[in-house]
Design an enzyme around this catalytic site. Structure first.
Site, PDB file in Angstrom:
ATOM      1  N   ASP A   1      40.464  36.329  49.410  1.00 51.47           N
ATOM      2  CA  ASP A   1      39.995  36.961  48.264  1.00 51.47           C
ATOM      3  C   ASP A   1      41.061  36.216  46.994  1.00 51.47           C
ATOM      4  OD1 ASP A   1      39.596  38.254  46.076  1.00 51.47           O
ATOM      5  OD2 ASP A   1      39.089  40.202  47.120  1.00 51.47           O
TER       6      ASP A   1
ATOM      7  N   TYR B   1      35.824  36.829  36.026  1.00 53.58           N
ATOM      8  CA  TYR B   1      35.650  37.406  34.970  1.00 53.58           C
ATOM      9  C   TYR B   1      37.395  37.667  34.604  1.00 53.58           C
ATOM     10  CZ  TYR B   1      34.995  41.255  37.964  1.00 53.58           C
ATOM     11  OH  TYR B   1      35.392  42.198  39.252  1.00 53.58           O
ATOM     12  N   LYS B   2      38.180  37.181  35.355  1.00 55.66           N
ATOM     13  CA  LYS B   2      39.658  37.629  35.009  1.00 55.66           C
ATOM     14  C   LYS B   2      40.234  36.510  34.109  1.00 55.66           C
ATOM     15  CE  LYS B   2      40.082  40.968  38.522  1.00 55.66           C
ATOM     16  NZ  LYS B   2      38.890  41.270  39.287  1.00 55.66           N
TER      17      LYS B   2
ATOM     18  N   ARG C   1      50.249  47.688  34.868  1.00 52.53           N
ATOM     19  CA  ARG C   1      50.027  46.094  34.909  1.00 52.53           C
ATOM     20  C   ARG C   1      49.857  45.301  33.578  1.00 52.53           C
ATOM     21  NH1 ARG C   1      45.286  44.418  39.130  1.00 52.53           N
ATOM     22  NH2 ARG C   1      44.165  45.242  37.049  1.00 52.53           N
TER      23      ARG C   1
END
Length: 416
Positions: A201, A226-227, A375
């Site tokens: 992944d 989309y990151k 984060r």
């Protein structure tokens, strides 16, 4: 860099600094959540207008041929594959990460049923992203063939868990919570030596760290766009299949877009040759088209330069937090070792959720993950060294003044 002036000077010398102008960043915002949702490329709005007004609005259904809609998943797959060590014709951009995990997992299990029928363990990691674990659980329940999920953790390390009962190993290259990065080549080699197949992944790796799927001899890979790839909220994911496996399995989600001749409208399913068989249904052309805007910027940057700056930003962030926020109960959850670190830094704080909400209210947007984890995504395409200095300034002030200890920062929304 122990002064803001030094950070500003580093930005002036940074070869990636001009790429910040490729993105539409809101004024007054320090965006450190690109590890969850990347920002808007400036070209995306014009591309969306072109797709909607011209290709859909004016050309209508003809655009499947004239605008290249039909070939878009494969064309984008080739462009993205160039960033991930994949060759032409090995990757498609399509569906969601969860659906692509299902496809890859089903394919890998079917291959192993033919080669090692007694193997009934699917190996993953207790701290893996939940959708990976949920899809494994769903597959086990669907098959009803005695499969079980085994999870590595502090008490069960990979070397011990990966025995001759394991059929398939599904791991995240970069851990979503801690930012820990596996050595893909070494772990894949271990899996192969012990007869297992490796699915990776890449959701928190693609566009963030150098990846060489063929060089690592991986079997399957999935991930989202989309990151760090800035494809837009919910933009289509991708799936890569090693050429040696492409034709070994009849894709389980046998939708018409993966048929060898979809417009024959045949009654019987016949899979397309190559990677196209991993497509399923009609593609979401508007969102799919916008993926290319982010990919173009990533190619302009180059992954080696992205990685160099990512590590430098991470080192700076960690050093500044530890020197300037030392009086507060912050614990580094991310590896210091470059070889084991992705492109985000995670800190634990007993009131992590409230602290993050206070930071967001001050214009520093990161995100929160249970338990207690703050984060901070380090996206070299639009973050600079002075941004890191300013972010730690805000963090220090929020902690020093206990600005987080207010009722409004304790309220949880549906998305955290």
């Amino acid at each position: 860099m122990n002064t803001r002036e030094a950070c500003v000077n580093a930005d002036l010398k940074d070869p990636l600094a001009p790429l910040k102008d490729c993105f539409d960043l809101p004024p007054g915002v320090l965006y450190m959540d690109g590890n969850s949702l990347g920002v808007l490329p400036k070209t995306a709005a014009a591309r969306a207008a072109e797709v909607i007004r011209k290709e859909w609005g004016a050309d209508l259904i003809r655009s499947w041929n004239t605008a290249g809609w039909y070939d878009l998943p494969a064309r984008l797959g080739d462009k993205l594959g160039g960033l991930l060590g994949a060759r032409e014709g090995e990757m498609v951009v399509t569906d969601t990460t969860s659906l692509n995990i299902f496809k890859a997992l089903a394919a890998a299990l079917r291959i192993q049923q033919g080669k090692h029928p007694a193997r009934r363990v699917i190996l993953s990691e207790r701290d893996n992203f939940p959708t990976d674990l949920y899809m494994i659980q769903g597959m086990i329940d669907l098959l009803q063939q005695g499969y079980e999920m085994r999870l590595i953790d502090d008490d069960l390390p990979l070397d011990k868990a990966l025995d001759d009962s394991v059929a398939v190993m599904l791991l995240s290259h970069v851990n979503y919570r801690s930012g820990y990065m596996h050595d893909m080549a070494a772990v894949t080699a271990m899996a192969h030596e012990r007869g297992a197949l490796a699915i990776w992944d890449l959701a928190h790796a693609a566009g963030a760290v150098p990846v060489d799927l063929n060089g690592a001899d991986a079997d399957f890979a999935v991930g989202c766009t989309y990151k760090y790839l800035n494809g837009g909220p919910g933009s289509p994911a991708f799936i890569w299949v090693a050429p040696r496996h492409t034709s070994d399995f009849w894709q389980p989600l046998s939708g018409w877009w993966g048929h060898s001749r979809p417009f024959d409208m045949a009654v019987a399913y016949e899979p397309a040759g190559g990677i196209r068989r991993y497509l399923c249904g009609t593609q979401p052309i508007v969102s799919l088209s916008l993926v290319e805007c982010g990919l173009d910027v990533a190619h302009a940057a180059g992954m080696d330069e992205v990685r160099r700056k990512s590590l430098a930003l991470g080192d700076l962030f960690i050093a500044l937090v530890e020197s300037r926020c030392a009086d507060h109960p912050l614990t580094l959850a991310t590896p210091r070792n470059h070889a084991e670190r992705g492109s985000h830094v995670s800190l634990r704080h007993p009131n992590g959720f409230e602290v993050m909400q206070a930071l967001i209210a001050r214009g520093l947007i990161g995100d929160y993950r249970e338990p207690e984890v703050l984060r901070f995504g380090l996206t070299p395409l639009y973050l600079g060294y002075a941004d890191i200095w300013d972010a730690v300034d805000i963090l220090k002030d929020v902690l020093d003044t206990r600005a987080w200890d207010k009722p409004e920062f304790k309220q949880r929304s549906a998305v955290t």
